[in-house]
Scaffold this motif. Sequence first.
Motif, PDB file in Angstrom:
ATOM      1  N   ASN A  68     -40.714  11.536 -56.204  1.00  0.00           N
ATOM      2  CA  ASN A  68     -42.066  11.993 -56.528  1.00  0.00           C
ATOM      3  C   ASN A  68     -41.937  12.943 -57.724  1.00  0.00           C
ATOM      4  O   ASN A  68     -41.499  14.081 -57.588  1.00  0.00           O
ATOM      5  N   THR A  71     -45.366  17.292 -58.339  1.00  0.00           N
ATOM      6  CA  THR A  71     -46.210  17.689 -57.218  1.00  0.00           C
ATOM      7  C   THR A  71     -46.286  19.216 -57.145  1.00  0.00           C
ATOM      8  O   THR A  71     -45.636  19.919 -57.927  1.00  0.00           O
ATOM      9  N   HIS A  73     -46.053  21.107 -53.860  1.00  0.00           N
ATOM     10  CA  HIS A  73     -45.930  20.764 -52.441  1.00  0.00           C
ATOM     11  C   HIS A  73     -46.727  21.670 -51.501  1.00  0.00           C
ATOM     12  O   HIS A  73     -47.333  21.194 -50.551  1.00  0.00           O
ATOM     13  N   ASP A 128     -41.312  19.910 -58.167  1.00  0.00           N
ATOM     14  CA  ASP A 128     -42.345  20.834 -57.708  1.00  0.00           C
ATOM     15  C   ASP A 128     -42.575  21.946 -58.728  1.00  0.00           C
ATOM     16  O   ASP A 128     -41.632  22.528 -59.245  1.00  0.00           O
ATOM     17  N   ASN A 275     -49.526  10.096 -62.472  1.00  0.00           N
ATOM     18  CA  ASN A 275     -50.186  10.491 -61.209  1.00  0.00           C
ATOM     19  C   ASN A 275     -51.460   9.671 -60.999  1.00  0.00           C
ATOM     20  O   ASN A 275     -52.571  10.186 -61.162  1.00  0.00           O
ATOM     21  N   SER A 303     -47.352  12.050 -57.130  1.00  0.00           N
ATOM     22  CA  SER A 303     -48.562  12.198 -56.317  1.00  0.00           C
ATOM     23  C   SER A 303     -49.449  13.328 -56.815  1.00  0.00           C
ATOM     24  O   SER A 303     -50.627  13.357 -56.510  1.00  0.00           O
ATOM     25  N   ASP A 304     -48.858  14.317 -57.552  1.00  0.00           N
ATOM     26  CA  ASP A 304     -49.539  15.591 -57.788  1.00  0.00           C
ATOM     27  C   ASP A 304     -49.690  16.296 -56.437  1.00  0.00           C
ATOM     28  O   ASP A 304     -49.232  15.791 -55.411  1.00  0.00           O
ATOM     29  N   LEU A 312     -49.056  12.378 -49.842  1.00  0.00           N
ATOM     30  CA  LEU A 312     -47.852  12.367 -50.679  1.00  0.00           C
ATOM     31  C   LEU A 312     -47.137  11.038 -50.471  1.00  0.00           C
ATOM     32  O   LEU A 312     -45.940  10.993 -50.256  1.00  0.00           O
TER      33      LEU A 312
END
Length: 439
Positions: A68, A71, A73, A128, A275, A303-304, A312
């Motif tokens: 990912n 993101t 989180h 992240d 995204n 996913s952002d 997610l």
Amino acid sequence: MPTRVLIEGGWVFAGEGDGPFEILEDAVVAVEGERIAYVGPAAGLPADWAPTRRIDARGKAVLPGFVNAHTHHAMTLLRGYADDVPLMPWLREHIWPAEENLTGDDVYWGTLLAIAESLQAGVTTFADMYFFMDRVAQAVLETGVRAHLSRGLIGVAPGSDRALEEGRELVATFQGAGEGRIRCALAPHAPYTCPPEFVRQVLAAAEKLACPIHTHLAETKAEIEEIRAQYGKSPIRHFADLGVFEHETLAAHCVHLESEDIEVLARHGVRVAHNPISNCKLASGIAPVTELLEAGVTVGLASDGAASTNHLDMFEEMRLAANLQKVSRMDARALPAWQTLRMATVGGARALGFDKLGCLAPGYLADIVILDLNAPHLWPRHDLTSLVVYSAKAADVDTVLVHGRVLVDGGELLTIDMERVEHEVQARAERLARAARRG
Ligand code: NI
């Protein structure tokens, strides 16, 4: 002696590089310590290679773990908190006021929730950008996942100097931690939140620490207009001229691009985190992923934060990514299944700068997902790549290894106490919402 895990009998998505997968039937994957030692028919494994653990993958697909590539989180705490609002008012009226009350403990528990959700969906690595990042690093080290971490830096906010100091400290403390599972970057949030002088300070720090940059670029039309009005150029050109791309750069979104912007990104080796769901939900637009890939830009899927995407789940991101390219170009051949799956695995690994990650081949880091194909939506078997990209769901994830260690076994999380996580995040989310309402 290192642990030796033997994954037997599955359909193995093998092969390095960017092309379609080489799917091996009834093959084995042998893992020694944190790396893949062998991929191929069981007969090719040395007779004296004795596993310490065997995993039966019959009727299952064995894939590289998902990455990912962008993101936030801990924003799981704000999942469903402010939906159906455009980006700027969403940030300014809802998200930033709620975030003002976040504590380090909140970020820790929100991150654990996100890691749990991600692991059960086959995500083994994430990039992240947030704050209290030492607590995110703690969650990464404790749970055994892999991550690219950066303290988000908003130059226009009060306390930006202290934030930059925290960003530096994160890099100095955690770069390479967890046997190399953690990479750290500095993160000037975006051109519209970071004036040139602040960006230059961040770059000077990145130079000293020899660390990469993680940022948001060209996300909305409003951003393009704002940056053009202020600097007379596109956000991409603006950051290029400031020297940002002299550093290894991971740029999230890149939705609104001129052809010159794409050339600039390609020439400087800027990596893009795409995204698709976040860009749809915040009505930002459709990123020109096909053009970026054609220009040779490394693109990872992302996913952002769960406050904008609400989940997610990389299966949903893959599906939307592929479908958006097809419909925006009116060409069903655009972004085929194999290319989408490469973007979600090795594309992301490269975007985050992890070496030898994202493929099932000898010498690669053993981040592996085993997907149970025994479900009605996964019959019949014509093309397994299509099945994984267009039909599979996060709930089909059975077993997950990161760095050679089993973290999800038969769907069960081995390193996270979910009952405790659920209790903590609910109490904390309620407190945050109450505080934000009081303003
Ligand atoms: Ni973001």
